[in-house]
Design a protein around this motif. Sequence first.
Motif, short mmCIF file in Angstrom:
data_model
loop_
_atom_site.label_atom_id
_atom_site.label_comp_id
_atom_site.label_asym_id
_atom_site.label_seq_id
_atom_site.Cartn_x
_atom_site.Cartn_y
_atom_site.Cartn_z
N ARG A 60 0.82 -1.22 0.00
CA ARG A 60 0.00 0.00 0.00
C ARG A 60 0.85 1.26 0.00
O ARG A 60 0.30 2.36 0.07
N GLU A 75 -2.52 -4.04 -4.09
CA GLU A 75 -3.08 -3.72 -2.78
C GLU A 75 -4.28 -4.57 -2.39
O GLU A 75 -4.89 -4.32 -1.34
N SER A 104 -5.41 -7.33 11.10
CA SER A 104 -4.89 -6.92 9.80
C SER A 104 -4.10 -8.05 9.16
O SER A 104 -4.20 -8.31 7.95
N ASP A 120 -5.85 -9.34 5.82
CA ASP A 120 -5.28 -8.72 4.64
C ASP A 120 -3.98 -9.37 4.17
O ASP A 120 -3.81 -9.62 2.98
N VAL A 172 -2.53 5.35 0.44
CA VAL A 172 -3.86 5.59 -0.12
C VAL A 172 -4.24 4.32 -0.88
O VAL A 172 -3.54 3.90 -1.79
N HIS A 173 -5.32 3.69 -0.45
CA HIS A 173 -5.75 2.44 -1.07
C HIS A 173 -7.26 2.38 -1.03
O HIS A 173 -7.91 2.97 -0.15
N ASN A 205 -9.44 0.02 -0.32
CA ASN A 205 -10.14 -0.76 0.70
C ASN A 205 -9.82 -0.28 2.11
O ASN A 205 -9.53 -1.06 3.01
N HIS A 206 -9.89 1.03 2.30
CA HIS A 206 -9.66 1.61 3.62
C HIS A 206 -10.93 1.52 4.46
O HIS A 206 -12.01 1.20 3.97
N PRO A 258 -13.85 -2.63 5.39
CA PRO A 258 -13.48 -1.70 4.32
C PRO A 258 -14.71 -1.08 3.64
O PRO A 258 -15.77 -1.71 3.56
#
Length: 718
Positions: free
Chosen positions: A140, A153, A208, A212, A556-557, A559-560, A650
């Motif tokens: 990311r 990402e 996380s 992820d 900046v991605h 699926n935040h 997300p």
Amino acid sequence: MNTTQIEALIKQMTRMEKIGQMTQITTSFFNVDGAKATGTASRMKDVEQHKWIVGSVLGKLDAKSMLRIQRDYLQHNRLGIPLLFMTDVVHGYKTIFPVPLALSCSWNPDVLRRTARVSAVEAAAAGFQVTFSPMVDLVRDPRWGRVMESFGEDRLLLGQFGAAMVEGYQTDDLQQSDTLAACVKHFAGYGAAEGGKDYNTVDLSPLSLYNDYLPPYQQALQAGARLMMAAFNTLNGVPATANTWLLQHILREQWGFDGTLISDWGAVKELIPHGVAASSADAARLSLQAGIEIEMMTTAYIEALPELCEQHPELEQKLDEAVKHILQLKQELGLFDDPYRGVSEAREQEMILHPNHRHAAREAAVQSMVLLKNQQVLPLNSTQKLALIGPYADNRHLLGPWSVDGDPQHAVTVLEGLQQQGMQVQSLSTDDSHIEEEVLHQAIELIQQSDVILLALGEREEWSGEAGSRAHIGLPHDQLKLLRIAAAAGKPIVVVLFAGRPIELEEVARYADAILLAWFPGTEGGHAVADIVTGRCNPSGRLTMSFPYHSGQIPVHYNHLNTGRPAHLLTQEKRYKTQYLDVPNEALYPFGYGLGYSEFGYGNIDAGTGELSANCPLHVSISVTNHGPYAGCETVQVYIHDRVAEIARPVRELIAYEQIQLNPGETAQVDYTISADMLGYYHTDLQYRADPGEFELIIGPDSRHGSSVTIRLLSNET
């Protein structure tokens, strides 16, 4: 050789012979031309006296060298155990494909599978048996140079593409002489290195990690990968090389991995500067206890394990387990039956850069490139006079980082590609960082004679890749100056961008009429660029990593998570919400984004009753129509948002996608089956399940656009 025979062989081995099998050195110790003992290699101790018992080598090789080394080795090795040859075939051996981040932009696992297959055929012909690939580290932070090795990402794509590469390298039979055993890397979480600095600290919550970062490694192993590489980084304070929880509890016990565990280059002794080991003996003990079975390019095992095993007899069992896995790998590769695996100089000559391989590289490059902007400038036609200007106008360095065995002289430049397609083109090559005033004047003269300006811009190969971290990911000042000069001429500008990472493109987007992201496209890069800009091929690539407006947005991605004060819900509030005061929250170009020469229209989502349960999936469909004048490929993407969950979820999460080919005016119905499992995640108890309740289901061309419906999971119990 079966398991019983392997166990019998282990009983014949001395302790030092076992430790030798667990030690890896470079081919430079066997006098291979061009192989260099650099970095930690120059600090290796006592290798020369032990090189006839080491179990594996890595580095530069060809068929002639491999045959010589294996023959000499078998003559010296007391038990006749063959040597393993490993290398980094990351995106091609001699035929170089686009960098993995680019390949992922094809959104096509078959592309990854085919490129890995070609890579295996060529590398195996040169004598290699193992590749340190694929890398499935979720990334990311584009400041980290190694994003070019990843697939982006999103965990779904990482797992699918990593599995596809494993299948391409290994096929379903590693006994075949044209296969490579795949080594998945870097376990675990290396893509989350703080600040985007290589080898840096990683600190991730268990949620996380499980939701992820870990799933892609597991999926690549489920595809059959026979090796796993521990990462350089610490994970929550414990270096991965000495992380028993990670390597034993997760990898061995939970996932049932029965392959071979290898360290990264020099990582065993790096436990000392990490601050968890005081000496080589400490480093050897911690790594062995954690489960590292092959020590790459340090000699802590050779130096310390003989005495450590005397002091701690229980470590002998660890030696036996490690050697068993190593010998099983050699058996699976057929080395006990044929230590040379059919290698010959004639076979190598036939396979390297085979025309079919170059054709595959050209197709992969075309499918990997992403059209980011097009104000009716592309495709070009043969009547237009082109001014091709920039550092990549006639530059063969298109292979990208980790093309260790590729030769730029085999690469096709952009100028050559355009000329071979009959375009009227005059070119001017510039430096990438400092463009002299005289060269700028030459550029102006060339621009005045042209109808269209094609600027071939980008970063140097060495600016990305391992140890290629950058705090600023924009183009050099002089390249932007060239762009502004071109814009002043008032003629159409096409920017073709070469890079190994997402680049800041706000100023480029302001001045350019079209932007084609070519990445580092490999051996056939120039042909592929020409195929797209001339309209021979319709671009279909879609981003797998978000492009920021500014480095200050990173990470900046797509699926935040939402915050308690999400900006999009507080449009009347000017200040007290989650935002920057000077740039948008969103990416300049979002995940999943990409244009083509076709225009696709989406109908309404048909979700039937909108209800599903664990025993009854939901069938969803949508119609897509090609309204453009060109046949094209559309990647129809499906996202979900769990509206109320045990933990914050997300804002969007990719759960499915489908590529469709449509002729002009053609409509197709795209169908999906949504199961309860696709809606699940790891909860605070680290158990995977879905929450009953409402979900937003979004279908569209990228992560930012699309139509949505509400669906409901009635029950997650079977």
